[in-house]
Design a protein around this motif. Sequence first.
Motif, PDB file in Angstrom:
ATOM      1  N   LYS A 124       0.807  -1.223   0.000  1.00 34.55           N
ATOM      2  CA  LYS A 124       0.000   0.000   0.000  1.00 34.55           C
ATOM      3  C   LYS A 124       0.838   1.271   0.000  1.00 34.55           C
ATOM      4  CE  LYS A 124      -2.338   1.568   3.805  1.00 34.55           C
ATOM      5  NZ  LYS A 124      -2.416   3.042   3.835  1.00 34.55           N
ATOM      6  N   GLY A 125       1.782   1.370   0.933  1.00 37.16           N
ATOM      7  CA  GLY A 125       2.582   2.589   1.070  1.00 37.16           C
ATOM      8  C   GLY A 125       1.891   3.646   1.918  1.00 37.16           C
ATOM      9  N   CYS A 126       2.684   4.612   2.386  1.00 32.88           N
ATOM     10  CA  CYS A 126       2.204   5.729   3.226  1.00 32.88           C
ATOM     11  C   CYS A 126       1.275   5.247   4.346  1.00 32.88           C
ATOM     12  CB  CYS A 126       1.541   6.800   2.372  1.00 32.88           C
ATOM     13  SG  CYS A 126       2.790   7.679   1.423  1.00 32.88           S
ATOM     14  N   TYR A 127       1.828   4.381   5.183  1.00 30.08           N
ATOM     15  CA  TYR A 127       1.052   3.718   6.232  1.00 30.08           C
ATOM     16  C   TYR A 127       0.748   4.643   7.399  1.00 30.08           C
ATOM     17  CZ  TYR A 127       1.946  -0.700   3.879  1.00 30.08           C
ATOM     18  OH  TYR A 127       1.970  -1.718   2.954  1.00 30.08           O
ATOM     19  N   LYS A 128      -0.477   4.511   7.905  1.00 31.46           N
ATOM     20  CA  LYS A 128      -0.868   5.182   9.147  1.00 31.46           C
ATOM     21  C   LYS A 128      -0.531   4.265  10.312  1.00 31.46           C
ATOM     22  CE  LYS A 128      -4.686   7.954   7.505  1.00 31.46           C
ATOM     23  NZ  LYS A 128      -5.964   7.841   6.857  1.00 31.46           N
ATOM     24  N   GLU A 129      -0.507   4.846  11.507  1.00 32.91           N
ATOM     25  CA  GLU A 129      -0.227   4.072  12.723  1.00 32.91           C
ATOM     26  C   GLU A 129      -1.270   2.975  12.940  1.00 32.91           C
ATOM     27  OE1 GLU A 129       1.802   8.035  13.395  1.00 32.91           O
ATOM     28  OE2 GLU A 129      -0.076   7.370  12.469  1.00 32.91           O
ATOM     29  N   THR A 130      -2.476   3.194  12.416  1.00 27.17           N
ATOM     30  CA  THR A 130      -3.591   2.259  12.647  1.00 27.17           C
ATOM     31  C   THR A 130      -3.714   1.177  11.571  1.00 27.17           C
ATOM     32  OG1 THR A 130      -4.952   3.910  11.530  1.00 27.17           O
ATOM     33  CG2 THR A 130      -5.007   3.912  13.937  1.00 27.17           C
TER      34      THR A 130
END
Length: 299
Positions: A124-130
């Motif tokens: 996916k890329g550009c991951y959020k903490e969640t």
Amino acid sequence: MKKIIVTGSNGLLGQSLLALLLEEKDKYEVVGFSRGKNRSGREDFRYVSMDLTNKNVLLRELNKENPDVIINTAAMTQVDQCEDKKEECDTLNVDLVKNLIKYSEEHKAHIIHLSTDFIFDGKKGCYKETDEPNPISYYGLSKLKAERELVNSSIDYTILRTILVFGKVYDMSRSNIVLWVKESLEKGKSINVVNDQYRMPTYVTTLAEACKAAIDKGKYGIYNVSSTELLTVYDIALQIAEKFNLNKELISPISSKELNQKAQRPEKTGFDLSKTKKDLGIELRKFKEDLQNFKQIIT
């Protein structure tokens, strides 16, 4: 005054933390735990040489020091080596964290722990903490196991996830992406660099500032820390060559498949940094700007 223990104080982040925290000796008392002799080139803090994986020694020394905060920078981070030496990897990356938690549950210490983008599969890329982790290497799995130990504990913890940390300190046992590219090109060596993996490299000074902000602001939970722009590793190498006026022609793009490394790497990581900017209030910059700051320090 807060007493802070830095585990792995001989490493890149460990030495950078010493430099940052010891600027404010009226605010922090700093103790370094690491293997072998003190490699920081500093003598203005207490250093304890130990095998961090020896539970009895670790707990004995923690009890002696009674810290308010433990910053755990110690880890086995060589991704292919972790694939080969899974038990050794778990001992340092997971069991050490369990032992720090055991101490903290009894003594209410705040643990700041370093994690990695390699807990994600890179689809996916550009991951959020969640976002849901799905590691594809044993290294990534070991770091995820450590995160889960902290999340499922009753202690105050801060997990800082980071990517491709670079910088330079007094006495280094390992290289990093920037030094490797720079030193190879300075010697006139041709290098192959993957052009199908995307990353946001992290300047070690920024990471140390994030640790300090988590202490000063009392921020708990999970935070992403890196530079702000997603680049291929090949583009990262080109920017390094450009910044240090080195020969870009020596850098050849190569696919991950051609490189044929033992452990699988995620294709596209990178982080969403909005939570970190809002809560920790540290300045996060483009890789190019971090490189410029780094260049000023080493030249």
